[in-house]
Structures are given as structure tokens and as C-alpha cells.
Design a protein around this motif. Sequence first.
Motif, PDB file in Angstrom:
ATOM      1  N   LEU A 207      29.525 -17.062 -20.236  1.00 37.78           N
ATOM      2  CA  LEU A 207      28.591 -16.634 -21.279  1.00 37.78           C
ATOM      3  C   LEU A 207      28.715 -15.158 -21.641  1.00 37.78           C
ATOM      4  O   LEU A 207      28.019 -14.682 -22.533  1.00 37.78           O
ATOM      5  CB  LEU A 207      27.149 -16.939 -20.854  1.00 37.78           C
ATOM      6  CG  LEU A 207      26.771 -18.424 -20.830  1.00 37.78           C
ATOM      7  CD1 LEU A 207      25.391 -18.625 -20.205  1.00 37.78           C
ATOM      8  CD2 LEU A 207      26.802 -19.027 -22.234  1.00 37.78           C
ATOM      9  N   VAL A 209      30.160 -13.157 -23.721  1.00 40.86           N
ATOM     10  CA  VAL A 209      30.968 -13.314 -24.944  1.00 40.86           C
ATOM     11  C   VAL A 209      31.739 -12.039 -25.303  1.00 40.86           C
ATOM     12  O   VAL A 209      32.700 -12.089 -26.076  1.00 40.86           O
ATOM     13  CB  VAL A 209      30.098 -13.763 -26.145  1.00 40.86           C
ATOM     14  CG1 VAL A 209      29.664 -15.206 -25.981  1.00 40.86           C
ATOM     15  CG2 VAL A 209      28.895 -12.859 -26.325  1.00 40.86           C
ATOM     16  N   ASP A 210      31.332 -10.922 -24.724  1.00 42.25           N
ATOM     17  CA  ASP A 210      32.065  -9.679 -24.995  1.00 42.25           C
ATOM     18  C   ASP A 210      33.348  -9.588 -24.171  1.00 42.25           C
ATOM     19  O   ASP A 210      34.221  -8.767 -24.448  1.00 42.25           O
ATOM     20  CB  ASP A 210      31.173  -8.464 -24.704  1.00 42.25           C
ATOM     21  CG  ASP A 210      29.940  -8.451 -25.601  1.00 42.25           C
ATOM     22  OD1 ASP A 210      30.064  -8.896 -26.765  1.00 42.25           O
ATOM     23  OD2 ASP A 210      28.862  -8.029 -25.138  1.00 42.25           O
ATOM     24  N   PRO A 212      35.638 -12.434 -23.193  1.00 42.62           N
ATOM     25  CA  PRO A 212      35.925 -13.876 -23.146  1.00 42.62           C
ATOM     26  C   PRO A 212      36.933 -14.244 -22.052  1.00 42.62           C
ATOM     27  O   PRO A 212      37.922 -13.552 -21.867  1.00 42.62           O
ATOM     28  CB  PRO A 212      36.493 -14.162 -24.539  1.00 42.62           C
ATOM     29  CG  PRO A 212      36.829 -12.842 -25.142  1.00 42.62           C
ATOM     30  CD  PRO A 212      36.000 -11.813 -24.463  1.00 42.62           C
TER      31      PRO A 212
END
Lengths: 399, 308
Positions: A207, A209-210, A212
Motif C-alpha cells: 500500500l 504507493v509512493d 511501488p
Amino acid sequence: MVSQKVKGKPVALDGDRAVAEAIRQMNPDVVAAYPITPQTEIVMRFSEFVANGEVVTEFIPVESEHAAMSACIGASAAGGRAQTATAGAGLAFMWEVLWVASGTRLPIVMHVVNRSLSAPLNIHCDHSDSMGARDAGWIQLYDETVQEAYDNAIQALRIAEHPDIMLPTLHALDGFILGHGVERLELLPDDAVRSFIGIYEPQHPLLDVDHPVTYGPMVLTDYFFEYKRQQAAAMERALEIIPQIGEEYGTFTGRYYGLMEGYRLEDAEFATIALGSTAGTIKTVVDELRDQGVKAGLLKLRCFRPFPATILAEALGDKKAIAVLDRSLSFGAQGGPLFLEVITALFTHGLSPKVLNYAYGLGGRDIVPARIHQVYKDLIEIDREGLTESSIRYLGLRE
Amino acid sequence: MAINLKEMSAAQDLLAPGHRLCAGCAESIVVRQVLHAVGQPVVVASPTGCLEVSTSPYPYTSWRVPWIHNAFENVASTISGVETMYRSLVKQGKLEDKGIKFVVFAGDGATYDIGLQFLSGALERGHKFLYVCLNNEAYMNTGIQRSSATPLGAWTTTSPVGDAVPGKRENRKDITAIVAAHDIPYVAQAAPHAWRDLMTKAQKAISADGPSFINVLVPCQRGWRHPAEETIAITKLAVETCVWPLYEVVDGEWKLNYRPSPKKPITDWLQSQGRFRHLLTPENTHIVDSLQEIVDRQWDKLLERCKA
């Protein structure tokens, strides 16, 4: 970390409820589970905790055990604590994804209430289910009592999440015998449990997302072997860490845990080895035999995966005769799963005592003290007269 | 993101080039279209299949967004776990609510067959995610074996054409209607040649308050036996023949998105691909007739549902 002893609350609970209490206190971020006898009560009880707002947990009432483990894998990879509980066929149904959980190094905790595998259909206890998963890369602990089921449930989380381990961990309690058997135990205060398990810091959460990350890639001939070797190394490290966590747990509970427990074992001449609740029955018999002057002892194995071969061999090296009690069959093998491990441990440590293998308790067949007395009688006999045949003995079988 | 070519051509693809999908494979086209439409932040899950093996050969990855593969059958459960963990962590204040979207790309084998139970469970539980079926109508990753998405009469390696049996003996099942029967907020069928339609559907789907599903026809030139450069033309032909109608089901309301005029005959579709070549012989006319009858019947039923 809790350093001072805390006062537990004495209660009478069956194993399923004690485990449900432990899960409530650990307050996982996600629980995904499916009902199956004799585990159902855990799911029912935990659902009540969710309904009453006693946990922050998001509960996923999945449509199968395979989905339960699959959802735990997604949840754990996402970056939080995930737990499930199952039994028997449910664990067998998960088998494929047990390997995904361990291969992905996800610290999922699973509570297994041991149940036999079909066919024929039987809902009662044996260890066919967890033994069937013994090579799946999960740490496996076995509980003797309801207290141990509760204590191991909590320690399983710390073991799984240890940065030098990062492997899914299960503990197994005997179906009905412990699962539905009411015993006295001490529940810890909620804050003591939460302090012991601490805050989970996920290493590479999906999670984030910065940053990946790719979870579950395809790994072929060039790297797969190295992946698996690292998994094996983590298992080996767990042999050191599990007793450290058990020691830490003891400092505030007074209940210390190692990889195994010797009961009147040190000076014993005749020893049995067992997993789970049967160890309690054996302790009673050992006491009776000691009163009669027989030097009987017990090695209760708490940790089956990783297998503590060295300390087991050291504890058994001087025994005159040993009996290994297996609550499952490995069809066509030269003994039950526990027996084969014990024999290997002894052989690789240069020991060759007389060892008997007993299959017992399949499908919930009662193991009563008289049967255990028979085992020690057999041990005394083979010590005196030599081991004439090495085939598996079936304890309590109607023939 | 706005759905126009100018913006699409300027934006970075979230699936990087250099992946190992075949030339002419529609999967990467659809993945890129859908991810463009959905936008970031997004977490993607895929089951085992062509897309998975072609985009994640360790130590490489084609995914510029978080991506997870678990096993073949269980992607719907996997994304259930990811999505639930997100809700849990946000609820507890352990994670900032960034409005992360969850998207699955799965093949027809993983959707119609081995993963159907898991998909149904996840839909019933109402997890908020978009499930995109990349439907190439057979198990292409293992080498073109029939699935329950494979149409009647098609050649595959497990429905081979022999003297006794002329290809697949059963027709495909209607998974889109099966999914719609779960009464989820958004269900659609789409195809990559109608890219604006597909991307609009992806945006509607991801905005839905609950699970959503888009079944996308993705030609496989290896399995369907057509020239690699024909991929997009072939999906258009599927729609023009009513083999693959474009429609959506929004909150239970069925809506037709495109009505071909004239409706082309099934033979146009069959002639475009080698997997149907054996059907175009005199002894197999009855199979062609059956296929036309099935298409007509299902089209009429769709029109009725759509009140079109």
C-alpha cells in the motif's frame, strides 16, 4: 516490552474461546476466516467481538479456507497484521497458498484446531492436517493445554514478525480435547498482550504507493533456488529466536517456553516423545511409574518446525529405550512424521538407542493412561530382551 | 484523467514497455487503457497467467504501480485482503486515506473457471475493486487449452479437431451475466478497438460504490490463429457480428452501448481466425448454423434486457 510480572485473570475457557480471546487481545488489522468443526467457535466468538466493537479488526467472512489464506496473503502484503484459524480439511484446502504465504515471507498467524482428514469423514482430533502442511514453510508450535494454546497464539505473532524470521507461524491445538475442553487458564491483561506484541512495522508494504513494489513475481531457474535457500535459513534462525521470545514471555507471565519441555526426563531411562495434549496424559503416567520406581520421562515437543534436532538428541542420548508417539500416519513411510524426525536427529548425532514408533489417536480415538502404561512396559521389555521388530505399533487399535 | 488521445499520448504508461507479451497481444493495450482511465494511486493484482508471467520475470518488473500476484485461482480473494487492509489501516489512522483504487487484471481461465468461486465471494462481500477480465477465450499461457470461455466449435489443444470431434463441443458460458446476477453496481462488456468506450467504462467502474466488473475481449494471435496486426480489426469484427456485444449494467439497469448496422453474419467472424477454419467446410455447416442461432438468440435477449 513488559519486564515485570503481571497478574493474570484466572478463567475457565475451552481452547477455542481462549484462542479467540488471544486474537481479540492481539487485535489484528484483518482476520479472514471460514467456519469448520472443531474450529468454528473461534470464528463465532471473534465475530461477536467484531459485532460488539471490541476489536478494530476488519473481518472478512470468506467463502472458503482457500480464500481465507488468500485474503490473509493480500492483507499481510498490503502492510498490516493478518490472522486466520482453521482445521482439518480447511487446512488441506489451503495447502497451495500456505506455500505462497511462506515463500512471500508474510508473517501471518494461523490457529489450527487439529482434525483428521477425510475419507472416511471424521471431525475429531488427529495431526494429519498439520503434518500434511509440515513442509509448507510455516513455523509449527503444538499446544498441550488450553493455557498453552493461549500463550502460543500470542507468541506466534512475535515469532512470525521477528525481522530475522519473517515466516508465517501456526500453532495447533487438539480438536475437541483442547478446542472444546474447558480448562482453567490465566488471561493476561489486554495492555500486557499489546505491549508484548508491540507495533508492527511492515517492511515493504504494497500500500506504499509512493514506493511501488512487485509482490509474487515469476522466478525461474536463475533465482528460485536462492529464494528457497533464504527461506530455509530463516527457519534455522527461528531455532535461536523462538526460545528467546519464550523467555521474554516468561518474564512477565511466569510461564517460560522453549522448543521442547522435558518432564522428569533428565535422569529417565525410558522416554516417550509426543506433541499436543497427549503430553498431559503421559505426565500423569510418568508420575505413577516414578512412584513404582520406574525411571520414566517425557519429552514434549513444542516446536515441530523448525525441528530442534540437536537439543532433542542431547536430551535423549543416554536413554535406554524411547517411544515416539505419532498422531498421524505417513502411508508407506517407515514411521510417522515425528518418528522419522527423531530417528534422523539421533542418527545424525551419532546415537542409536532403541526406538519404537506408535501410531495412536487417529480420528479422535481416546488415549487413556493404560495405553501409555503399555508403551512404557514395551520399552522396559525391549531394553531387557532387545528390539526384535521395528514396525509401527498401533496403540489403542481394535484388532 | 481526461479520455483524449493528446493527454493519453503525453502521460506515462503505468505498465512499462519491455514486457514479454507477444506482438499483437491485446492484453497490454487493455491494461494501459484501463490504467490510464483509472489513474493513480492504484494497486493492481493479477492471477497466474500470460500477463503475470510476461510482466514479472524476476529480477525485472513492468509494473510502475504496486502489484501483487498470489496464485491462479484466488486473485479476487487476494484483492479482498489488500482492499480490506487498506480500509482497516485508514480507519485506525495508521495510513493516510489517499483514495487508493484497486484493480484486477485476470484471464478468462482465472475468471470463468478456476477462480469463479473466489470472484463470486468477493462480489457478494462487496469489496470496492474493479475486476477486468482479459478474455482471450482459452488457457493461452499454458498453450491454448479450452476454457469455459471458449466458443462452440473452436479449435484448442484440448478441443482439437479430429475425425470424430470437430473442435469444442460446448458453447461458452455468459460470465458477464453471471457477475451481473450478483447485483453489483457496475458490470460491462468492452473491447479495445472501442477505446473511448472501454476507458469510459473503466472510469465509471472505478467510481462505483462497490465491486465492478468489465469483461474485455482480448484477441490472442497465437491461439486464435490470426496475423498479429489484425488484433484490433478482429475485436471490431466481434462487435459487428454481435459475437461480443458492448453493453453495461449500471445499478441493475442494462444498457446497450453499440448496435451494429448491418449486423454482420457469423461467417465473417469465423473466416477471420484459423481456430474456426475447419468449420467452414460443408460437413460442419450445422455448427456454423448453431453458432449463428446462439448469437441471434443471445443478441435478442440482450436487446430485451436493454429495452433497446
